[in-house]
Design a protein around this motif. Structure first.
Motif, PDB file in Angstrom:
ATOM      1  N   THR A  87       0.806  -1.215   0.000  1.00  0.00           N
ATOM      2  CA  THR A  87       0.000   0.000   0.000  1.00  0.00           C
ATOM      3  C   THR A  87       0.846   1.276   0.000  1.00  0.00           C
ATOM      4  N   LYS A  88       1.910   1.263   0.784  1.00  0.00           N
ATOM      5  CA  LYS A  88       2.750   2.458   0.855  1.00  0.00           C
ATOM      6  C   LYS A  88       3.314   2.814  -0.521  1.00  0.00           C
ATOM      7  N   ARG A  89       3.782   1.812  -1.222  1.00  0.00           N
ATOM      8  CA  ARG A  89       4.337   2.062  -2.566  1.00  0.00           C
ATOM      9  C   ARG A  89       3.240   2.377  -3.569  1.00  0.00           C
ATOM     10  N   LEU A  90       2.110   1.736  -3.405  1.00  0.00           N
ATOM     11  CA  LEU A  90       1.000   1.976  -4.332  1.00  0.00           C
ATOM     12  C   LEU A  90       0.466   3.399  -4.189  1.00  0.00           C
ATOM     13  N   THR A 120       2.555 -11.704 -11.805  1.00  0.00           N
ATOM     14  CA  THR A 120       2.566 -10.246 -11.996  1.00  0.00           C
ATOM     15  C   THR A 120       2.205  -9.879 -13.430  1.00  0.00           C
ATOM     16  N   SER A 121       2.777 -10.577 -14.383  1.00  0.00           N
ATOM     17  CA  SER A 121       2.486 -10.285 -15.799  1.00  0.00           C
ATOM     18  C   SER A 121       1.002 -10.507 -16.099  1.00  0.00           C
ATOM     19  N   ILE A 157       6.160  -7.519  -7.769  1.00  0.00           N
ATOM     20  CA  ILE A 157       7.292  -8.450  -7.659  1.00  0.00           C
ATOM     21  C   ILE A 157       7.942  -8.337  -6.280  1.00  0.00           C
ATOM     22  N   MET A 158       8.073  -7.116  -5.769  1.00  0.00           N
ATOM     23  CA  MET A 158       8.654  -6.905  -4.444  1.00  0.00           C
ATOM     24  C   MET A 158       7.785  -7.510  -3.341  1.00  0.00           C
ATOM     25  N   ALA A 159       6.487  -7.682  -3.592  1.00  0.00           N
ATOM     26  CA  ALA A 159       5.568  -8.266  -2.607  1.00  0.00           C
ATOM     27  C   ALA A 159       5.452  -9.771  -2.771  1.00  0.00           C
ATOM     28  N   ASP A 160       6.371 -10.400  -3.518  1.00  0.00           N
ATOM     29  CA  ASP A 160       6.409 -11.849  -3.714  1.00  0.00           C
ATOM     30  C   ASP A 160       5.227 -12.391  -4.517  1.00  0.00           C
ATOM     31  N   VAL A 161       4.668 -11.555  -5.377  1.00  0.00           N
ATOM     32  CA  VAL A 161       3.608 -12.055  -6.251  1.00  0.00           C
ATOM     33  C   VAL A 161       4.211 -12.944  -7.345  1.00  0.00           C
ATOM     34  N   THR A 196       4.344 -12.211   8.300  1.00  0.00           N
ATOM     35  CA  THR A 196       5.151 -12.063   7.090  1.00  0.00           C
ATOM     36  C   THR A 196       4.752 -10.841   6.286  1.00  0.00           C
ATOM     37  N   ALA A 197       5.704 -10.361   5.515  1.00  0.00           N
ATOM     38  CA  ALA A 197       5.441  -9.280   4.563  1.00  0.00           C
ATOM     39  C   ALA A 197       5.293  -9.843   3.156  1.00  0.00           C
TER      40      ALA A 197
END
Length: 537
Positions: free
Chosen positions: A255-258, A290-291, A281-285, A494-495
């Motif tokens: 959320t912070k980045r979004l 992601t694509s 990608i940074m959130a381990d999706v 977990t994050a």
């Protein structure tokens, strides 16, 4: 006068005779004679019979007149040598039937209906009761007060529980009496209410809990399951708060980045989509998920005609809700339902089995836990402790036994003893160990031969903290054995909660439960819409 004229004068028809007799009987009152034209020879005597019956009835109605009446004068025929007497027709004698009078029925008391009630008189009918009802005066004062409070309260479980626990600080007889009263007030069968209280007492003893603040949340969770109120708005709000707390680390990551992305762009240009991909990608999706998600979001925005990035979160929530939608499944099977639990060591498989058994027991199902992990030291003893704690049945064999043989005999035991659900634990194994994966296949084949369509579900337990490693576990287990459902544990610490999006989009396997803590109540059904809302608050 000719011969035929004399005969006609002397001969008197039966109708004339009857009329003459009736006239003499009645005196001077003349009775008109009804002339009836004969229809045929079969009906010629019918008028005579009717007239005779009428005369008989008249005589029966005036008995006094019969005594004073004079004898009927005889008609003397004038003897004439030329005439031959005509024989008078003889009519059949009329037998007078005297009806036997029936005894008069006993007089019945008149029922006063509402239409007959007068002078403000009330009609009351008392019911016939098997047992005499107790007046309210015999009830304890707390029951009367609690009944009134419950009737006036909002129909929510948390509110009801507040009233039940009002003035109670520790577990004891007062709490048990109030719990039983609440369950009966909610029309729970008496036997089920007693069983609920007994199980909760035993659980408190095992956990060594005494004060209300220690067990209140667990009590509400148990009541929600037992009363089928888990989907109630109040209970779902409580779950959403817990889910939001569990996703706090993941939400901070996304959320912070979004928010920063949306504030720095005024249109959905190429730069916007590149930064959005990086956030996922940074959130381990994961790259593949992601694509796919970016492509789906582009299509949704294009179809909606949206141009303002400020509304991007709403569109993303709707898309994630679609991602997590689970198709309906047929749940018909011959009991017991057999569920095979699989996963690597350390993901929390044993405690997850105990939590599922606890849920099912609270919902009225008879559960058998089977110790199929015969290799790990102390695995059997640990599972037995959990089975006793949640009140489930337990089946095990000696350490080192063949897991397939354990599963085979466990089904016989479950069928014989009427179990509804059989939860089969299996040895935790690395997904890269081929021989161990073959052992799971053997267990699955044995179950299918022993019981129709077994196992009915094969559930993979994965640890959310492992991120992309959970993706590879899901892939290999699904290819080797076949996975029907996923349970994600340790989501509260977990994050890397984005793994839920990745595993669902890439493998199309539904997530049924998520673990949000160590307590029994912390294993909760997964809801995609709630997840999306909690993630993008």
């Amino acid at each position: 006068m000719g011969f035929f004229s004399k005969v006609k004068k002397l001969w008197v028809s039966p109708e004339d005779r009857a009329a003459k007799a009736l006239k003499e009987y009645l005196g001077d009152k003349e009775q008109p004679i009804q002339e009836i034209a004969p229809k045929d020879s079969a009906q010629q005597e019918a008028p005579i019979q009717r007239e005779t019956v009428e005369l008989t009835k008249a005589v029966a109605q005036k008995p006094a007149a019969t005594q004073d009446s004079k004898p009927e004068p005889k008609v003397e025929a004038t003897s004439t040598p030329e005439t031959t007497p005509v024989p008078e027709p003889v009519s059949a004698p009329v037998s007078e039937t005297v009806a036997t009078p029936k005894p008069a029925p006993d007089p019945q008391p008149e029922i006063e209906t509402s239409a007959k009630l007068k002078d403000g008189k009330a009609r009351i009918i008392e019911p016939i009761m098997a047992t005499e009802a107790k007046p309210d005066a015999d009830k304890p004062q707390w029951q009367s007060d609690l009944t009134k409070a419950l009737q006036q309260a909002d129909p929510r479980l948390s509110v009801w529980l507040d009233l039940i626990l009002d003035g109670i600080d520790t577990a004891g007889e007062d709490l048990w009496a109030r719990l039983t009263f609440l369950l009966k007030a909610l029309e729970a069968p008496a036997k089920e209410a007693e069983d609920f209280v007994a199980r909760f007492k035993e659980w408190l003893s095992d956990m060594d809990y005494e004060h209300v603040e220690e067990f209140r949340s667990e009590l509400q969770y148990r009541l929600a399951l037992a009363l089928e109120l888990e989907d109630e708005e109040d209970e779902r709000s409580r779950l959403f708060i817990k889910l939001s707390e569990g996703l706090s680390k993941t939400r901070e990551q996304i959320t912070k980045r979004l928010d920063s992305l949306l504030s720095s762009h005024s249109a959905f240009d190429d730069n916007f989509w590149e930064e959005f991909e990086e956030i996922l990608i940074m959130a381990d999706v994961g790259f593949e998920a992601t694509s796919e998600l970016v492509s789906r979001m582009k299509a949704r925005i294009r179809n909606s005609g949206e141009t303002n990035p400020e509304n991007f979160k709403d569109l993303l929530r709707a898309e994630l809700d679609e991602v997590f939608k689970v198709p309906k499944r047929i749940k018909a099977y011959n009991p017991p339902e057999v569920v095979m639990m699989i996963g690597v060591n350390g993901v929390g498989k044993t405690t997850t089995i105990a939590k599922i058994a606890h849920r099912e027991q609270m919902q009225g199902r008879k559960v058998l836990i089977v110790a199929g992990d015969t290799f790990r030291a102390a695995a059997i003893g640990q599972l037995e402790i959990w089975a006793k704690r949640v009140g489930a049945g337990f089946f095990a064999k000696a350490e080192g036994s063949d897991p397939a043989a354990v599963a085979y005999e466990a089904i016989d035991y479950a069928v014989k003893n009427g179990y509804d659900l059989m939860l089969l634990d299996t040895a935790g194994r690395l997904h890269t160990k081929t021989n161990l994966m073959e052992e799971l296949l053997k267990i699955r084949r044995v179950l299918g031969k022993k019981h129709d369509e077994a196992p009915h579900r094969c559930v993979l337990v994965i640890d959310a903290t492992t991120g992309q490693n959970a993706m590879s576990q899901t892939k290999l287990f699904n290819e080797a054995i076949g996975v029907d459902e996923l349970i994600l544990t340790k989501l509260d610490g977990t994050a890397k909660g984005g793994i839920m999006i990745a595993v669902t989009m890439q493998h199309k396997i539904p997530i049924t439960f998520i673990g949000l803590g160590e307590k029994m109540e912390d294993l909760r059904p997964f809801n995609g819409a709630d997840f999306a809302k909690a993630l993008l608050m």
